[in-house]
Design a protein around this motif. Structure first.
Motif, PDB file in Angstrom:
ATOM      1  N   GLU A  96       0.858  -1.384  -0.103  1.00 54.48           N
ATOM      2  CA  GLU A  96      -0.203   0.024  -0.090  1.00 54.48           C
ATOM      3  C   GLU A  96       0.955   1.398   0.033  1.00 54.48           C
ATOM      4  O   GLU A  96       0.336   2.508  -0.198  1.00 54.48           O
ATOM      5  CB  GLU A  96      -0.968  -0.390   1.515  1.00 54.48           C
ATOM      6  N   THR A 249      -5.365  -0.954  -0.390  1.00 58.76           N
ATOM      7  CA  THR A 249      -5.741  -2.017  -1.159  1.00 58.76           C
ATOM      8  C   THR A 249      -6.847  -2.264  -2.750  1.00 58.76           C
ATOM      9  O   THR A 249      -6.445  -2.027  -3.174  1.00 58.76           O
ATOM     10  CB  THR A 249      -5.557  -3.296  -0.624  1.00 58.76           C
ATOM     11  N   GLU A 250      -7.300  -2.015  -1.295  1.00 53.03           N
ATOM     12  CA  GLU A 250      -9.165  -1.975  -1.908  1.00 53.03           C
ATOM     13  C   GLU A 250      -8.897  -0.935  -3.758  1.00 53.03           C
ATOM     14  O   GLU A 250      -9.136  -0.839  -4.997  1.00 53.03           O
ATOM     15  CB  GLU A 250      -9.874  -1.355  -1.714  1.00 53.03           C
ATOM     16  N   ASN A 253      -6.338  -1.303  -5.981  1.00 54.86           N
ATOM     17  CA  ASN A 253      -6.538  -1.568  -7.398  1.00 54.86           C
ATOM     18  C   ASN A 253      -7.300  -1.238  -8.042  1.00 54.86           C
ATOM     19  O   ASN A 253      -7.794  -1.855  -9.547  1.00 54.86           O
ATOM     20  CB  ASN A 253      -7.294  -3.194  -6.505  1.00 54.86           C
ATOM     21  N   LYS A 254      -8.391  -0.496  -7.778  1.00 56.06           N
ATOM     22  CA  LYS A 254      -9.633  -0.097  -8.500  1.00 56.06           C
ATOM     23  C   LYS A 254      -9.078   1.256  -9.579  1.00 56.06           C
ATOM     24  O   LYS A 254      -9.829   1.497 -10.402  1.00 56.06           O
ATOM     25  CB  LYS A 254     -10.758   1.014  -7.540  1.00 56.06           C
ATOM     26  N   GLU A 277       1.291  -6.442 -10.349  1.00 56.52           N
ATOM     27  CA  GLU A 277       0.834  -6.081  -9.024  1.00 56.52           C
ATOM     28  C   GLU A 277       0.821  -5.291  -8.204  1.00 56.52           C
ATOM     29  O   GLU A 277       2.353  -4.360  -8.442  1.00 56.52           O
ATOM     30  CB  GLU A 277       1.186  -7.760  -7.983  1.00 56.52           C
ATOM     31  N   LEU A 278       0.636  -4.828  -7.285  1.00 61.32           N
ATOM     32  CA  LEU A 278       0.622  -3.171  -6.601  1.00 61.32           C
ATOM     33  C   LEU A 278       2.564  -3.554  -5.217  1.00 61.32           C
ATOM     34  O   LEU A 278       1.868  -5.258  -4.865  1.00 61.32           O
ATOM     35  CB  LEU A 278      -0.667  -3.205  -5.620  1.00 61.32           C
ATOM     36  N   LYS A 281       2.706  -1.615  -9.834  1.00 57.59           N
ATOM     37  CA  LYS A 281       1.913  -1.323 -10.489  1.00 57.59           C
ATOM     38  C   LYS A 281       1.979   0.286 -11.136  1.00 57.59           C
ATOM     39  O   LYS A 281       1.517   0.728 -11.992  1.00 57.59           O
ATOM     40  CB  LYS A 281       0.658  -1.345 -10.694  1.00 57.59           C
TER      41      LYS A 281
END
Length: 415
Positions: A96, A249-250, A253-254, A277-278, A281
């Motif tokens: 994060e 994270t939510e 990812n959006k 991935e995070l 990204k």
């Protein structure tokens, strides 16, 4: 943090701490430096300087891209810095924490990607009247491109947000609230917990600009339940050119990628790219490796010094500064909030802030003059700018005494 009852027994050894910052031993115009421009950038302890130099001297290499020893060592140090930041702000996951160029870069990342995916005509974004240009212009661009509207929380004469107005602005059109935690000009500490709670009651995400807060107070992103938080390394005793975007994270990812390039991809063909991935990204290209490692060293230094002790000393120092400055004839504070930290902005009589700043500089006293990248705020107070003294834990009461004496000397020359 418990209330400061026995401050003298818990206070920092500021004299010793000042020895950790080489630049504080410098002379300016033949006089000992009194550095009171910490809101613009903080000075660096020797451990940060040496840590960054050690990277270049001993294991300079690119990260995430090599199997050889130097690359592995650089990668480990870079990712360790991410862990240090995540722990410092109490992020739930290290992924994060996104390394950016600074607060401005982090806000642009969120505004750009939010604008592309979540804003449309009829929507709105809320900011406040005390925002730095970095938290105004990116949202203006996002709104112009999407057809959304920018709404502004007004302030009162003390430089505090009118929270009743915020509640009124917070309607069903709002898709984002982006506000500063602490005003870079006035030092106002905003009621961010209340702002977040009200926004989340309507499922609206919140971004906090913590560039002027992260160095003065403990920030727990999980306790705040904030969606995004940004800050700059150079304002927390680390290198320039490095910053942090925290996002849940939510939400991360959006959002779509902000930039394309190396490291933010898993696979690339001419037909299609699959993104990484995070956190990678959002970290396209070779990052500021030395800067991230240096930021980690800066945070370690603060933790070893004691963040509670730092906050206690800064609160005492600010109270002393306000008390002494109030004794200057003709002084006018721009912003006088009940809760404040770091920055003190003022004018004296009808003296232009540039003139006062130049005469203070001749006495070895570094302050900031101008609009502090807050032109709309200056327009609100109908002034061209202010003199800003911004404090931190390596400042002393003697620094304040020199500032007050310097202002009086300058006034006597200008009036």
């Amino acid at each position: 943090m418990e209330h400061i009852a026995n401050i003298e027994t818990t206070a920092l050894d500021v004299k010793q701490i000042r020895k950790d910052f080489p630049i504080l031993q410098e002379l300016v115009h033949g006089k000992p430096l009194v550095y009171l421009d910490n809101g613009a950038t903080t000075q660096k302890p020797l451990t940060v300087i040496e840590t960054e130099a050690r990277y270049y001297e001993e294991y300079n290499s690119n990260v995430h891209r090599g199997v050889h020893h130097l690359s592995q060592e650089a990668t480990n140090a870079y990712e360790k810095a991410r862990e240090i930041v995540a722990g410092f702000i109490n992020a739930a996951h290290t992924h994060e924490v996104i390394f950016t160029k600074g607060t401005t870069d982090g806000i642009n990342l969120v505004a750009n990607t939010m604008g592309r995916r979540f804003l449309k005509k009829g929507d709105s974004v809320i900011i406040s009247a005390m925002e730095h240009h970095s938290n105004i212009v990116p949202w203006q661009i996002a709104c112009e491109e999407s057809g959304a509207t920018l709404k502004v929380i007004p302030i009162n004469e003390k430089g505090e947000l009118k929270m009743d107005a915020f509640t009124t602005l917070l309607d069903d059109t709002v898709k984002m609230v982006a506000v500063t935690y602490v005003s870079n000009t006035m030092g106002t500490i905003n009621p961010v917990e209340d702002i977040i709670a009200q926004a989340h009651a309507r499922n609206i995400p919140v971004l906090l600009d913590a560039a002027q807060a992260i160095q003065h107070m403990t920030i727990d992103v999980q306790a705040l339940q904030v969606d995004f938080l940004v800050f700059s390394g150079h304002k927390i005793y680390g290198p320039t050119g490095i910053g942090v975007l925290y996002g849940t994270t939510e939400w991360l990812n959006k959002l779509p990628p902000y930039q394309g390039g190396g490291d933010m991809i898993k696979t690339v063909t001419f037909a299609k790219t699959i993104y990484n991935e995070l956190p990678y990204k959002f970290e396209a290209g070779t990052p500021h490796i030395a800067g991230a490692i240096g930021l980690g060293a800066a945070i370690r230094y603060l933790q070893q010094t004691g963040t509670d002790k730092i906050q206690q000393w800064e609160e005492q120092l600010q109270a002393y500064a306000l008390e002494q400055l109030r004794q200057i004839d003709g002084i006018r504070f721009i912003g006088d909030a009940a809760r404040r930290s770091g920055a003190i902005s003022f004018l004296v009589h009808d003296i232009h802030p540039f003139d006062l700043g130049e005469l203070l500089d001749q006495q070895g006293i570094a302050v900031r003059t101008g609009h502090h990248c807050c032109e709309p705020l200056m327009d609100e107070f109908k002034i061209p700018g202010t003199v800003r003294a911004s404090l931190t834990f390596y400042n002393t009461k003697e620094d304040i005494d020199k500032l007050v004496a310097g202002i009086k000397r300058a006034v006597s020359m200008l009036r």
